[in-house]
Design a protein around this motif. Structure first.
Motif, PDB file in Angstrom:
ATOM      1  N   GLN A   4       0.854  -1.204   0.000  1.00 59.47           N
ATOM      2  CA  GLN A   4       0.000   0.000   0.000  1.00 59.47           C
ATOM      3  C   GLN A   4       0.884   1.247   0.000  1.00 59.47           C
ATOM      4  O   GLN A   4       0.846   2.063   0.935  1.00 59.47           O
ATOM      5  N   PRO A   5       1.700   1.445  -1.039  1.00 59.97           N
ATOM      6  CA  PRO A   5       2.683   2.534  -1.016  1.00 59.97           C
ATOM      7  C   PRO A   5       2.069   3.933  -1.019  1.00 59.97           C
ATOM      8  O   PRO A   5       2.724   4.896  -0.620  1.00 59.97           O
ATOM      9  N   HIS A   6       0.817   4.059  -1.455  1.00 65.66           N
ATOM     10  CA  HIS A   6       0.200   5.379  -1.573  1.00 65.66           C
ATOM     11  C   HIS A   6      -0.901   5.618  -0.549  1.00 65.66           C
ATOM     12  O   HIS A   6      -1.587   6.639  -0.621  1.00 65.66           O
ATOM     13  N   CYS A   7      -1.086   4.657   0.361  1.00 64.41           N
ATOM     14  CA  CYS A   7      -2.146   4.815   1.365  1.00 64.41           C
ATOM     15  C   CYS A   7      -1.672   4.248   2.698  1.00 64.41           C
ATOM     16  O   CYS A   7      -1.810   3.045   2.951  1.00 64.41           O
ATOM     17  N   GLN A   8      -1.117   5.121   3.511  1.00 64.18           N
ATOM     18  CA  GLN A   8      -0.588   4.683   4.797  1.00 64.18           C
ATOM     19  C   GLN A   8      -1.690   4.168   5.708  1.00 64.18           C
ATOM     20  O   GLN A   8      -1.458   3.253   6.512  1.00 64.18           O
ATOM     21  N   ASP A   9      -2.881   4.714   5.593  1.00 64.26           N
ATOM     22  CA  ASP A   9      -3.987   4.262   6.428  1.00 64.26           C
ATOM     23  C   ASP A   9      -4.310   2.793   6.153  1.00 64.26           C
ATOM     24  O   ASP A   9      -4.492   2.002   7.072  1.00 64.26           O
TER      25      ASP A   9
END
Length: 391
Positions: free
Chosen positions: A320-325
């Protein structure tokens, strides 16, 4: 104030493993360790197949094995009579079942293998002498203040700072729980051994309110010893007492007493753990290792679970490189229930070792004596490869 992509607070085994895994997942990582140099407290470390699987993922499996010992058996003995209660075969059937060996090692050797690997990564910065005194969650980042006044911010803050974690205070401010158990640890040379086990065995002596663990480390050059006693219920302060310690072991077999006499009775480690947390993360921070799930030592899983954390966190960040959540939720889904189970199982397992109830003791010993050395059914949940189970 200095900003960072990823900041790992704590440079022990879990912190360095997380830093290495996250760097290889594409993050720019700084490790901030409070000690003046990277070092581990204590000597011996038991590493189950789940830990060795994580080391393989991290690329340090060979380095850890090279400095360690692969025991042939784990033996439980009665600390009072000296008699053998049960044996666990750690040889070929065990390795075939789990894909990796059971390893015993010196903590410094394991940390050194991780430190060498971290030092070889150009995107990984290692700093010592950095004592975190305050952690805050801001809208866009987490913020860490150090004892010298320096403030660092991070898009992802990893709390690998132990059982009294500053990062954990973002989620939970309760104190650690004193178990009533106190440990005395040390190493001896093979020539100092007062027992005569086969050189590669892990030997555990259990008795009412006491136990002694012995195993070789550092290619067999040293033997690690850990003796634990339970403080009387009326004296459950988080400290040890030399007179109490020797009195507790006065009931033990001569070989146990003589082994315990080699330990420094003035160097005690009160044993603490924590209750499981339902969540280990905030918007910009995650917990790992003892900061997340400090547990009693009776499953030998403290470092092993921290290593699993490190790999799982890097997998989540990578996927999930673009969504830390989403990454932090994935990390929790994979790790919280499993580590919490280790926390809760370790407590009664320790109680069983130390039981002073005559009926329970007799039943425990009978069950131990009836099991086969190659009966691994109670270990599958700890050591089996979850990827194979999923397939």
């Amino acid at each position: 104030m200095s900003g960072h992509d990823t900041l790992v607070v704590g440079g022990g085994i879990g912190g360095l493993a997380a830093a290495l895994a996250l760097t290889r997942a594409g993050r720019q990582v700084m490790v901030a360790e409070q000690a003046p140099q990277f070092a581990e407290i204590g000597a011996g470390l038991q590493l189950g197949p789940n830990a060795m699987r994580a080391f393989d993922r991290l690329g340090v499996h060979a380095a850890v094995i090279d400095a360690a010992v692969l025991p042939a058996r784990a033996v439980i003995r009665d600390a009072v009579t000296g008699g053998e209660l049960t044996v666990l075969d750690l040889g070929r059937p065990f390795r075939a079942r789990y894909g990796y060996p059971y390893v015993v090692a010196h903590r410094h050797d394991v940390l050194s293998a991780l430190l060498d690997a971290c030092s070889a990564e150009p995107g990984l910065e290692l700093r010592t002498g950095r004592t975190a005194i305050d952690v805050q969650e801001r809208d866009e980042h987490a913020e860490v203040t150090f004892a010298d006044g320096e403030v660092l911010t991070a898009g992802l803050l990893v709390g690998a700072d132990g059982i009294r974690s500053q990062v954990r205070r973002l989620i939970d401010r309760s104190p650690p729980r004193f178990s009533g158990h106190v440990a005395y640890r040390g190493t001896i040379t093979p020539s100092q051994l007062v027992v005569d086990p086969p050189p590669d065995d892990v030997t555990l002596w259990i008795g009412p309110g006491i136990h002694l663990m012995q195993y070789p480390v550092r290619r067999g050059e040293l033997y690690n010893q850990v003796a634990v006693y339970e403080r009387p219920a009326s004296e459950r302060e988080p400290r040890g007492d030399a007179e109490e310690f020797h009195a507790a072991f006065s009931i033990a077999h001569r070989k146990v007493r003589e082994s315990v006499a080699l330990l420094d009775p003035h160097r005690d480690w009160p044993v603490h753990d924590r209750d499981p947390l339902p969540s280990w993360t905030t918007a910009h921070a995650v917990l790992l290792g003892d900061a997340a799930h400090a547990m009693l030592q009776y499953l030998g899983q403290g470092a092993c679970q921290a290593l699993e954390d490190a790999v799982a966190l890097a997998d989540a960040v990578s996927s999930q490189p673009h969504c830390q959540d989403r990454a932090r939720r994935q990390y929790e889904q994979r790790r919280v229930a499993r580590a919490s189970r280790c926390q809760t199982v370790a407590r009664p397992w320790g109680d069983l070792w130390h039981t002073q109830d005559a009926t329970l003791l007799a039943l425990r010993n009978r069950v131990f004596r009836l099991r086969r050395p190659d009966d691994y059914t109670d270990l599958d949940w700890l050591y089996a490869d979850p990827a194979k189970d999923a397939a």
